[in-house]
Design a protein around this motif. Structure first.
Motif, PDB file in Angstrom:
ATOM      1  N   GLY A 130      79.031 -64.911  48.594  1.00  0.00           N
ATOM      2  CA  GLY A 130      79.806 -63.819  49.182  1.00  0.00           C
ATOM      3  C   GLY A 130      78.970 -62.776  49.921  1.00  0.00           C
ATOM      4  O   GLY A 130      79.410 -61.638  50.081  1.00  0.00           O
ATOM      5  N   VAL A 131      77.783 -63.162  50.389  1.00  0.00           N
ATOM      6  CA  VAL A 131      76.930 -62.206  51.114  1.00  0.00           C
ATOM      7  C   VAL A 131      76.953 -62.554  52.602  1.00  0.00           C
ATOM      8  O   VAL A 131      76.800 -63.719  52.977  1.00  0.00           O
ATOM      9  N   LYS A 132      77.127 -61.539  53.427  1.00  0.00           N
ATOM     10  CA  LYS A 132      77.225 -61.790  54.868  1.00  0.00           C
ATOM     11  C   LYS A 132      76.328 -60.820  55.620  1.00  0.00           C
ATOM     12  O   LYS A 132      76.268 -59.640  55.304  1.00  0.00           O
ATOM     13  N   ASP A 133      75.608 -61.351  56.605  1.00  0.00           N
ATOM     14  CA  ASP A 133      74.818 -60.539  57.541  1.00  0.00           C
ATOM     15  C   ASP A 133      73.667 -59.771  56.897  1.00  0.00           C
ATOM     16  O   ASP A 133      73.395 -58.622  57.291  1.00  0.00           O
ATOM     17  N   GLY A 134      73.011 -60.356  55.954  1.00  0.00           N
ATOM     18  CA  GLY A 134      71.841 -59.673  55.395  1.00  0.00           C
ATOM     19  C   GLY A 134      71.194 -60.493  54.299  1.00  0.00           C
ATOM     20  O   GLY A 134      71.777 -61.469  53.814  1.00  0.00           O
ATOM     21  N   ARG A 135      69.985 -60.114  53.931  1.00  0.00           N
ATOM     22  CA  ARG A 135      69.242 -60.894  52.940  1.00  0.00           C
ATOM     23  C   ARG A 135      68.532 -60.035  51.891  1.00  0.00           C
ATOM     24  O   ARG A 135      68.086 -60.560  50.881  1.00  0.00           O
ATOM     25  N   ARG A 136      68.411 -58.757  52.142  1.00  0.00           N
ATOM     26  CA  ARG A 136      67.671 -57.943  51.167  1.00  0.00           C
ATOM     27  C   ARG A 136      68.640 -57.465  50.084  1.00  0.00           C
ATOM     28  O   ARG A 136      69.101 -56.321  50.086  1.00  0.00           O
ATOM     29  N   VAL A 137      68.945 -58.405  49.190  1.00  0.00           N
ATOM     30  CA  VAL A 137      69.891 -58.107  48.111  1.00  0.00           C
ATOM     31  C   VAL A 137      69.280 -58.515  46.782  1.00  0.00           C
ATOM     32  O   VAL A 137      68.422 -59.400  46.729  1.00  0.00           O
ATOM     33  N   VAL A 138      69.721 -57.860  45.734  1.00  0.00           N
ATOM     34  CA  VAL A 138      69.326 -58.288  44.392  1.00  0.00           C
ATOM     35  C   VAL A 138      70.604 -58.407  43.562  1.00  0.00           C
ATOM     36  O   VAL A 138      71.407 -57.480  43.496  1.00  0.00           O
ATOM     37  N   PHE A 139      70.798 -59.606  42.998  1.00  0.00           N
ATOM     38  CA  PHE A 139      71.996 -59.892  42.204  1.00  0.00           C
ATOM     39  C   PHE A 139      71.735 -59.474  40.754  1.00  0.00           C
ATOM     40  O   PHE A 139      70.775 -59.940  40.132  1.00  0.00           O
ATOM     41  N   VAL A 140      72.603 -58.596  40.241  1.00  0.00           N
ATOM     42  CA  VAL A 140      72.419 -58.066  38.876  1.00  0.00           C
ATOM     43  C   VAL A 140      73.777 -58.075  38.180  1.00  0.00           C
ATOM     44  O   VAL A 140      74.815 -57.840  38.823  1.00  0.00           O
ATOM     45  N   SER A 141      73.770 -58.333  36.880  1.00  0.00           N
ATOM     46  CA  SER A 141      75.059 -58.366  36.172  1.00  0.00           C
ATOM     47  C   SER A 141      75.629 -56.949  36.079  1.00  0.00           C
ATOM     48  O   SER A 141      74.867 -55.974  35.979  1.00  0.00           O
ATOM     49  N   PRO A 142      76.956 -56.807  36.121  1.00  0.00           N
ATOM     50  CA  PRO A 142      77.562 -55.473  36.073  1.00  0.00           C
ATOM     51  C   PRO A 142      77.143 -54.683  34.831  1.00  0.00           C
ATOM     52  O   PRO A 142      76.920 -53.469  34.915  1.00  0.00           O
ATOM     53  N   ASP A 143      76.977 -55.381  33.698  1.00  0.00           N
ATOM     54  CA  ASP A 143      76.568 -54.667  32.479  1.00  0.00           C
ATOM     55  C   ASP A 143      75.154 -54.112  32.612  1.00  0.00           C
ATOM     56  O   ASP A 143      74.852 -53.014  32.144  1.00  0.00           O
ATOM     57  N   ASP A 144      74.273 -54.885  33.246  1.00  0.00           N
ATOM     58  CA  ASP A 144      72.908 -54.390  33.447  1.00  0.00           C
ATOM     59  C   ASP A 144      72.890 -53.235  34.442  1.00  0.00           C
ATOM     60  O   ASP A 144      72.109 -52.289  34.296  1.00  0.00           O
ATOM     61  N   ILE A 145      73.720 -53.326  35.462  1.00  0.00           N
ATOM     62  CA  ILE A 145      73.784 -52.231  36.437  1.00  0.00           C
ATOM     63  C   ILE A 145      74.166 -50.933  35.715  1.00  0.00           C
ATOM     64  O   ILE A 145      73.529 -49.880  35.894  1.00  0.00           O
ATOM     65  N   ALA A 146      75.181 -51.037  34.860  1.00  0.00           N
ATOM     66  CA  ALA A 146      75.621 -49.838  34.133  1.00  0.00           C
ATOM     67  C   ALA A 146      74.523 -49.348  33.190  1.00  0.00           C
ATOM     68  O   ALA A 146      74.213 -48.155  33.137  1.00  0.00           O
ATOM     69  N   GLU A 147      73.921 -50.277  32.465  1.00  0.00           N
ATOM     70  CA  GLU A 147      72.906 -49.888  31.492  1.00  0.00           C
ATOM     71  C   GLU A 147      71.684 -49.246  32.152  1.00  0.00           C
ATOM     72  O   GLU A 147      71.058 -48.355  31.589  1.00  0.00           O
ATOM     73  N   LEU A 148      71.374 -49.702  33.370  1.00  0.00           N
ATOM     74  CA  LEU A 148      70.211 -49.152  34.070  1.00  0.00           C
ATOM     75  C   LEU A 148      70.548 -47.878  34.835  1.00  0.00           C
ATOM     76  O   LEU A 148      69.686 -47.292  35.499  1.00  0.00           O
ATOM     77  N   GLY A 149      71.804 -47.461  34.783  1.00  0.00           N
ATOM     78  CA  GLY A 149      72.206 -46.234  35.482  1.00  0.00           C
ATOM     79  C   GLY A 149      72.224 -46.399  36.985  1.00  0.00           C
ATOM     80  O   GLY A 149      72.044 -45.437  37.738  1.00  0.00           O
ATOM     81  N   LEU A 150      72.456 -47.627  37.433  1.00  0.00           N
ATOM     82  CA  LEU A 150      72.512 -47.895  38.873  1.00  0.00           C
ATOM     83  C   LEU A 150      73.964 -48.046  39.296  1.00  0.00           C
ATOM     84  O   LEU A 150      74.884 -47.947  38.475  1.00  0.00           O
ATOM     85  N   ALA A 151      74.164 -48.304  40.584  1.00  0.00           N
ATOM     86  CA  ALA A 151      75.524 -48.500  41.078  1.00  0.00           C
ATOM     87  C   ALA A 151      75.545 -49.713  41.996  1.00  0.00           C
ATOM     88  O   ALA A 151      74.563 -49.994  42.701  1.00  0.00           O
ATOM     89  N   ASP A 152      76.661 -50.423  41.955  1.00  0.00           N
ATOM     90  CA  ASP A 152      76.839 -51.549  42.870  1.00  0.00           C
ATOM     91  C   ASP A 152      76.687 -51.042  44.302  1.00  0.00           C
ATOM     92  O   ASP A 152      77.272 -50.020  44.674  1.00  0.00           O
ATOM     93  N   GLY A 153      75.877 -51.723  45.097  1.00  0.00           N
ATOM     94  CA  GLY A 153      75.691 -51.324  46.496  1.00  0.00           C
ATOM     95  C   GLY A 153      74.530 -50.369  46.718  1.00  0.00           C
ATOM     96  O   GLY A 153      74.139 -50.107  47.865  1.00  0.00           O
TER      97      GLY A 153
END
Ligand code: SF4
Length: 773
Positions: free
Chosen positions: A674-697
């Protein structure tokens, strides 16, 4: 109408993300295949070229090493990625002298691999003289003299490195290693050092041969196929047809992977109506979402359970006759897994015990099991013990050397296995080296050469001064990008035999050469007439490949021609090897292969059979293990490794997008994820995103941490990656390579195989002050 190459480069701010796909291929696969073909080749050339792809009288796909079926071939015997690979090679876009005159090297160095690759086929040999700002044309004779002069000036042949990518034909590979050894070194690093070296090391020890033991037909006979650390939907797409066929015949499939890849879930086969317009075929019966590096623990647990059930009901689980007559080391192995540390297993795998028992039960119930794997298993520190553990389970159940069963490392690049068979290895066995000497009347060195990691170290440390590559994109494929690039730049001469521009042309030595070669799709006419070459697929089938297109330029020389031209410049006219004859008639090369390479007797006759021939494989053919030290298959006891990740950190793997093959970037979309027009992405589980205090995007820097680094560089940073909330296993992240290669420390390698640990990098994700959540 062929479209022009893009005039602007990747703009990551246009990246968009949608929901990951739950199925692979189908109509979108067909549409993208045709669109890419037409963009690069036009309609007529697309049709003419694709109809020959993977056909008996056509050419072998330059993509992966998945085999063709024996006997009948379909009209379209290829996948979306094969079509893309062909479009890239058979493109009508051209990079000639005027291109190099218009683009200084400093400008090209700022471009991405994607932009460079999209410019088209290189038409002339070019040189970058010391201090020059542009590549400029050079004659072939001058190019060969330049390389020969640099090589002769070295204080020892070991100061030269000769890299091979997995697309090189058997004939070119055989001559190349002959040239290199005739010159006096075994420095033959290859791309296999970075991918399946761990498989070769583990299988050689356990079964006596570093190759898989199954055929394509076995897959349809199996009742259980286990796909571990592999994403066939993107990396070996025609494997999905084989899995679908196996499912149709009643097989069960277990997928073991940190990511729920579309190709493991459901396949819409574009070759039939049900696939095109229907729901397709559900593939995985069990999906084990394992943590990175947890596979050894899983297979230890499976072995433990199988032995426990055997103890409870003797004679029902272990193939005792096979174990007694064909193997050694069973008692030590059984002892090593008897008191399994379940807490460690559950931590390492992230699975629950019931799930593991369910999988083990499927192994116990299966009469014919095949285990397939790829890079997800081979690029960890403990990869070799992991694969040995898989072999243990296969041996317990007697799953080697019987129809529908076996071990199946699925190779990435189309002839990577063939190149090794032909002698591309820094430590070929004595028997092969002695046969070379007898056949050609030359002396060849015995001291082992450098593999890929050692080659980078040698350049870095000033011990290697000439780097010669037949194919590939070494700068992008290798780990520790900053170190690798500095190493290449420290060379006196870098030479790239290539079809298209890539990063390794702009990361260069004091002098640099690009030697443009013909591709698989192209006719190879020599003084002796039209030639074909041969290749070996992932299942040891050797067959012909013959291109039919006119070469992209009259100035191109075949890989065989380049090796022979260089050899003549280097060795002079009185060398005992008849290089000029080999360049004229490839049958003469094959006559020599037949006498030197084990299993290749009558090579010229056998490769002319419609489907070629299958190389001998004693464990598969006769349940014999003559290649091991004791003539038996060997169980091994392997201490369990549990990957440890400090708090606030993730374990990162590098992987491909669906729009790339190895380092070749075909496009900027990863349709399945589901990624379009770019490559500098890092796939992380939603639970890890929350635990690390980050946000999707959110935009973050990836910082890898490796306190053990012997060079004292404990951190590496890759900037500006977008966090994508993705259903990965907890604690595990993923980013594309080559962008994330800079995070892989050069000295972090697998035990025994020395393969960079690109699937287990400890990282922290740092918020950027310029891009808050
Ligand atoms: S499965 Fe591999 S070899 Fe076959 S067409 Fe696709 S990329 Fe090429």
């Amino acid at each position: 109408m062929v479209s022009k190459p893009p005039d602007r480069d990747v703009a990551e701010d246009e990246l968009s993300v949608t929901t990951p796909k739950q199925w692979a291929a189908g109509i979108p696969g067909v549409v993208v295949s045709l669109r890419r073909g037409v963009e690069q080749m036009g309609v007529g050339r697309t049709a003419r070229t694709l109809r020959l792809l993977n056909q008996r009288e056509g050419f072998d796909c330059p993509g992966c090493a998945w085999p063709e079926p024996q006997g009948h071939r379909k009209l379209a015997e290829f996948c979306e990625n094969g079509a893309k690979a062909v479009a890239e090679e058979a493109t009508k876009r051209r990079v000639g002298p005027e291109f190099f005159a218009a683009h200084p090297i400093a400008e090209l160095a700022e471009r991405t691999d994607y932009w460079l690759g999209q410019q088209g086929r290189i038409t002339h040999p070019v040189v970058l003289a010391p201090g020059a700002t542009h590549y400029a044309p050079i004659s072939w004779a001058d190019a060969f003299d330049l390389v020969a002069t640099e090589l002769r000036a070295l204080s020892t042949p070991d100061e030269a490195l000769f890299y091979t990518s997995g697309r090189t034909s058997n004939e070119a590979a055989f001559l190349y290693q002959l040239l290199v050894r005739g010159f006096g070194t075994n420095n033959l690093p290859d791309c296999s050092n970075m991918c399946h070296e761990s498989s070769g090391a583990a299988l050689a020890q356990t079964t006596g041969i570093g190759k898989g033991s199954v055929s394509l037909a076995d897959l349809t006979l199996a009742d259980l196929i286990v796909v571990v650390g592999q994403n066939p939907g993107t990396n070996h797409p025609r494997m999905l047809s084989a899995l679908e066929e196996a499912k149709g015949a009643g097989a069960k499939i277990i997928a073991v992977n940190p990511l729920p890849e579309a190709g493991l879930l459901r396949f819409k086969n574009p070759q039939n109506v049900r696939g095109l317009v229907g729901k397709g075929t559900a593939l995985a019966d069990e999906f084990c979402q394992i943590r990175l590096g947890g596979d050894q623990a899983l297979f230890q647990a499976i072995g433990h359970l199988l032995l426990r059930w055997e103890a409870q009901a003797p004679g029902t689980v272990v193939d005792q006759d096979f174990v007694d007559t064909r193997t050694e080391g069973f008692a030590d192995y059984a002892e090593s897994v008897r008191d399994l540390d379940w807490d460690a297993v559950l931590t390492a795998t992230g699975l629950d015990r019931a799930e593991i028992e369910q999988v083990a039960r499927m192994f116990a119930d299966s009469e014919r099991t095949i285990v397939c794997w790829a890079m997800g298993l081979t690029q960890h520190k403990h990869s070799v013990p992991t694969i040995r553990e898989i072999a243990n389970v296969a041996l317990l159940r007697g799953m080697i050397g019987k129809p529908g069963a076996g071990l199946c490392p699925v190779r990435g690049h189309s002839n990577v296995q063939g190149d090794r068979t032909m002698g591309i290895w820094e430590k070929m066995p004595e028997k092969f080296l002695a046969a070379l000497e007898t056949e050609f009347g030359i002396a060849v060195p015995r001291k082992h050469g450098h593999d890929t990691v050692a080659a980078i170290r040698a350049m870095r440390d000033g011990q290697a001064k000439v780097f010669f590559a037949v194919g590939g994109n070494f700068a992008s494929a290798s780990p520790d990008t900053e170190v690798t690039e500095a190493a290449l730049r420290s060379c006196a001469l870098t030479v790239q035999v290539s079809t298209k521009l890539n990063r390794s042309h702009v990361v260069h030595g004091r002098t640099a050469l690009i030697l443009p070669t013909r591709g698989r799709t192209e006719r190879d006419t020599q003084a002796g007439g039209d030639q074909f070459v041969t290749v070996e697929d992932s299942m040891s089938v050797v067959h012909r490949s013959r291109g039919r297109l006119d070469p992209a330029s009259e100035h191109l020389v075949s890989e065989v021609g380049i090796v022979c031209g260089l050899a003549q410049a280097l060795f002079g006219p009185d060398h005992p090897v008849p290089w000029a004859d080999f360049a004229r008639d490839y049958d003469l090369i094959r006559e020599r292969i037949a006498r030197v390479v084990p299993g290749c007797a009558d090579y010229n006759e056998k490769v002319r059979r419609p489907d070629g021939f299958v190389l001998p494989h004693a464990p598969r053919d006769a349940r014999e293990f003559s290649g091991t030290r004791n003539g038996k298959a060997n169980f091994t006891a392997n201490p369990l490794t549990v990957p440890r990740v400090p708090p606030g950190r993730l374990l990162l793997q590098t992987l491909r997008s669906h729009d790339q093959y190895n380092t070749t970037i075909y496009g900027l979309d990863d349709r399945y994820r589901g990624v379009k027009d770019g490559r500098r992405v890092v796939f992380v589980s939603p639970d890890d995103i929350a635990e690390l205090g980050l946000a999707d995007g959110q935009i973050v820097d990836l910082v890898s941490e490796w306190p053990e680094d012997p060079t004292g560089r404990h951190e590496r940073r890759a900037e500006r990656f977008r966090v994508i909330s993705y259903p990965t296993a907890r604690g595990c992240a993923a980013a594309y390579f080559p962008e994330a290669n800079s995070l892989v420390p050069l000295d972090s390698t697998a035990e025994t195989s020395n393969t960079p640990t690109s699937k287990s990098i400890v990282v922290r994700l740092e918020s950027r002050v310029d891009s808050p959540p």
